[in-house]
Design an enzyme around this catalytic site. Structure first.
Site, PDB file in Angstrom:
ATOM      1  CD  GLU A 243      16.647  -0.257   2.450  1.00 29.62           C
ATOM      2  OE1 GLU A 243      17.627  -0.999   2.711  1.00 29.62           O
ATOM      3  OE2 GLU A 243      15.976   0.328   3.312  1.00 29.62           O
TER       4      GLU A 243
ATOM      5  CG  HIS B 270      11.676  -2.197   0.041  1.00 28.31           C
ATOM      6  ND1 HIS B 270      11.107  -2.892   1.092  1.00 28.31           N
ATOM      7  CD2 HIS B 270      11.914  -0.951   0.513  1.00 28.31           C
ATOM      8  CE1 HIS B 270      11.028  -2.094   2.154  1.00 28.31           C
ATOM      9  NE2 HIS B 270      11.499  -0.914   1.827  1.00 28.31           N
TER      10      HIS B 270
ATOM     11  CG  HIS C 183       7.326   1.444   2.688  1.00 27.29           C
ATOM     12  ND1 HIS C 183       7.737   2.730   2.967  1.00 27.29           N
ATOM     13  CD2 HIS C 183       8.460   0.695   2.630  1.00 27.29           C
ATOM     14  CE1 HIS C 183       9.067   2.761   3.068  1.00 27.29           C
ATOM     15  NE2 HIS C 183       9.521   1.542   2.850  1.00 27.29           N
TER      16      HIS C 183
ATOM     17  CD  GLU D 213      -4.374 -15.706  -5.762  1.00 26.43           C
ATOM     18  OE1 GLU D 213      -4.165 -16.045  -6.931  1.00 26.43           O
ATOM     19  OE2 GLU D 213      -4.424 -14.525  -5.398  1.00 26.43           O
TER      20      GLU D 213
ATOM     21  CG  HIS E 179      10.865  -0.960   6.546  1.00 31.93           C
ATOM     22  ND1 HIS E 179      12.117  -0.445   6.752  1.00 31.93           N
ATOM     23  CD2 HIS E 179      10.537  -0.590   5.287  1.00 31.93           C
ATOM     24  CE1 HIS E 179      12.521   0.216   5.684  1.00 31.93           C
ATOM     25  NE2 HIS E 179      11.577   0.142   4.769  1.00 31.93           N
TER      26      HIS E 179
END
Ligand code: 2HA
Ligand code: ZN
Length: 276
Positions: free
Chosen positions: A116, A140, A142, A170, A211
């Site tokens: 990525e 990133h 999952h 919050e 994803h």
């Protein structure tokens, strides 16, 4: 200084392990990158090598010309970062045009940066410009509950922001600008990088349908904390939706407006729409 003794490297390793402990990094899932400060590069410069070949990034990031990044490796497991950092993470330098990179440290088994990398670097480019260089971390993961929600909620920024705000008081204070949603796309290339980085102009968090999620922040604490806050909120929403088809009570648009005043944050009215 040895690369592994540098504070930013230790912070990076700790964050990768924290993410694994949360259950967000099955197998080789997820990736992390950090834009290294000039003074931090200076501390470790004698440990870097400059004899490896330049490789294409897969997109153009002229705003990052000459920058150094610490990144996780493609195919590498977050679970292994803490026990063998030199194999699983590496430092790259971006060339003077922002189109190629070369490995200067790490990836000792011949590894390469995350698949990525285009999304990471395009997000970094947007955030560097937009925050005057303050943001340095792109993450990133999952995130299980957030992913689950992308099967049952409409894939719009408005719905995801509002539903997640409602689940924890919050939330609107932690991400007052809201968050973005990208519909399902093929990961790992320029196209999804372009879509994600467009949303990063407005938000610090972007969900990838079916994803995971990308977050941006100034440092490891803030970026991990943002991911953690959003994913916890998603977990509450999954529980609420599993218990009852409709909420009996919630935080209302007027409650959010009061919160905005009390906490001195601006909450865009487009997220405070009336529901049926
Ligand atoms: O395997 O998470 O998006 C790494 C990824 C790809
Ligand atoms: Zn992924």
């Amino acid at each position: 200084m040895k690369v592994l003794d540098a504070k930013f490297v230790q912070g990076f390793i700790r964050m990768a392990d924290d993410g694994f402990q949360q259950g967000w990094h099955e197998r080789n899932g997820g990736n992390l990158s950090y834009r290294i400060k000039d003074e931090e590069v200076d501390e470790i410069r004698d440990q870097l090598s400059y004899d490896r070949e330049w490789m294409p990034i897969g997109t153009e990031v002229p705003g990052l010309a000459g920058e150094y990044f610490l990144v996780t490796g493609t195919g590498k497991y977050f679970r292994n970062v803490i026990i063998d950092p030199e194999t699983n993470i590496g430092i790259i330098e971006v060339d003077d045009k922002g189109v190629n990179y070369r490995i200067c440290w790490g990836f000792t088994d011949g590894g390469r940066p995350t698949s990525e990398l285009p999304t990471h670097l395009m997000n970094h480019e947007v955030k560097k410009r937009q925050t005057n260089g303050k943001h340095r971390v792109i993450y990133h993961a999952h995130t299980t509950n957030t992913i689950a929600l992308t099967f049952v909620l409409p894939l719009t920024d408005e719905v995801f922001t509002r539903e997640l705000w409602e689940m924890a008081t919050e939330c609107p204070v932690v991400f007052p600008e809201g968050l973005g949603v990208v519909g399902w796309m093929v990961p790992g290339g320029r196209e999804i990088a372009v879509e994600t980085s467009k949303l990063m102009e407005k938000y610090n968090a972007v969900i990838w349908a079916h994803h995971g999620m990308f977050c941006s922040g100034e440092d490891f604490d803030l970026t991990f904390g943002l991911m953690h806050t959003i994913e916890k909120s998603a977990e509450i929403l999954v529980k609420v939706m599993s218990m009852a088809p409709k909420k009996l009570q919630t935080i209302t648009p007027d409650d959010f407006r009061k919160l905005a005043v009390g906490f001195k944050v601006e909450l865009p009215e487009r997220f405070l729409y009336e529901k049926e």
